[in-house]
Write an enzyme that holds these catalytic residues in place. Structure first.
Site, PDB file in Angstrom:
ATOM      1  CG  HIS A  30      -0.400   0.343   2.499  1.00 13.34           C
ATOM      2  ND1 HIS A  30      -0.107  -0.588   3.459  1.00 13.34           N
ATOM      3  CD2 HIS A  30      -0.054   1.533   3.042  1.00 13.34           C
ATOM      4  CE1 HIS A  30       0.386  -0.005   4.532  1.00 13.34           C
ATOM      5  NE2 HIS A  30       0.434   1.291   4.299  1.00 13.34           N
TER       6      HIS A  30
ATOM      7  CB  SER B  99       2.781   1.912   6.435  1.00 10.68           C
ATOM      8  OG  SER B  99       1.556   2.114   7.074  1.00 10.68           O
TER       9      SER B  99
ATOM     10  CG  ASP C 271      -0.084  -3.981   2.775  1.00  9.23           C
ATOM     11  OD1 ASP C 271       0.469  -3.502   1.767  1.00  9.23           O
ATOM     12  OD2 ASP C 271      -0.368  -3.312   3.794  1.00  9.23           O
TER      13      ASP C 271
END
Length: 270
Positions: free
Chosen positions: A75, A215, A120
């Site tokens: 992402h 992230s 992901d």
């Protein structure tokens, strides 16, 4: 390229939107309540300044697995048109090695689903080799023989430059880390109905958690049998309601992707 205060403000918006599950409106990618990292403590940690179309910028983390490849979250980089890699520094914008890729080589997992956030994970190829030193080095992947290990209830470390609390207006200028226990997927499903076997979760008791800007960063387990740190997770998402509310942090489970990582990068451990 200098990143000023106005640009840093944009980083949070882009990272949060990039992690949002638009169907449920409940998830956001995201170290809160952490300790300040020492120089050379996490030599595999890479900072990523990511540019997308329309002058959108975001900040994510990554983990160096060879002199040419690093792992991050899909992402973070699925819309990247350029990426600046910050290697070997604890001060976010003062790396030991700075590499810019205007046409980044991005390998998204072929089954990445931006709606469910399943699979992901992504590999990035550096446009020039990382220069190894005490500040820049690789993190070991789990061996193929340990591909079915769950790591439930072992202590693990995650690190990044993300926000230090829900009240923080900015991501951190200094690399930080937390040590918490891995939570079983069964327990994690009480907070997230969409947890898959390809996820691994971390307990966040005491508000010690990943947060916006973390992230793509690492979840590390020290394996006493190998006397080595092992990369077992890639930071994926947490609750949009906040980093410090006690909900588990969710990572992509690296052991589920060892074959794909080996196929793309050639990095494999027995």
């Amino acid at each position: 390229m200098q990143i000023g205060s106005a640009l840093v403000g944009l980083l949070f918006v882009a990272v949060q939107v990039g992690c949002l599950d638009l169907r449920h409106g409940a998830l956001t990618g995201r170290i809160s309540g952490g300790e300040v990292a020492r120089d050379n403590q996490f030599p595999y940690q890479v900072g990523l300044s990511i540019e997308e179309a329309n002058d959108l910028f975001s900040w994510c983390g990554g983990s160096l697995i060879s002199d040419q490849y690093l792992l991050t979250a899909a992402h973070c980089v699925e819309e990247a048109i350029s990426i600046t890699f910050y290697l070997g520094g604890v001060q976010r914008l003062s790396p030991q090695q700075l590499i810019r890729a205007n046409s980044p080589v991005v390998y998204l997992h072929p089954d990445w689903d931006s709606q469910s956030l399943e699979n992901d994970i992504a590999l990035l190829r550096l446009p020039e080799p990382a220069v190894f030193s005490s500040s820049i080095d690789v993190i070991r992947l789990p061996g193929m023989a340990s591909s079915h290990v769950s790591y439930d209830y072992v202590p693990a470390t995650t690190s990044g430059w993300g926000r230090m609390s829900d009240e923080s207006a900015l991501i951190s200028d200094h690399l930080r880390f937390v040590v918490q226990f891995v939570e079983s997927n069964e327990d994690c499903q009480y907070a997230y109905a969409n947890i898959k076997p390809t996820n691994i979760c971390m307990d966040t008791t005491g508000g010690r958690s990943t947060c916006t800007g973390d992230s793509g960063g690492p979840l590390i387990y020290y394996d006493p049998l190998q006397s080595a740190n092992i990369l077992i997770g890639v930071t994926s998402y947490g609750k949009k309601s906040g980093c410090t509310r006690g909900y588990p942090s969710v990572f992509t489970r690296v052991t589920a992707y060892l074959d794909w990582i080996a196929e793309v990068s050639g990095v494999v451990y027995p």
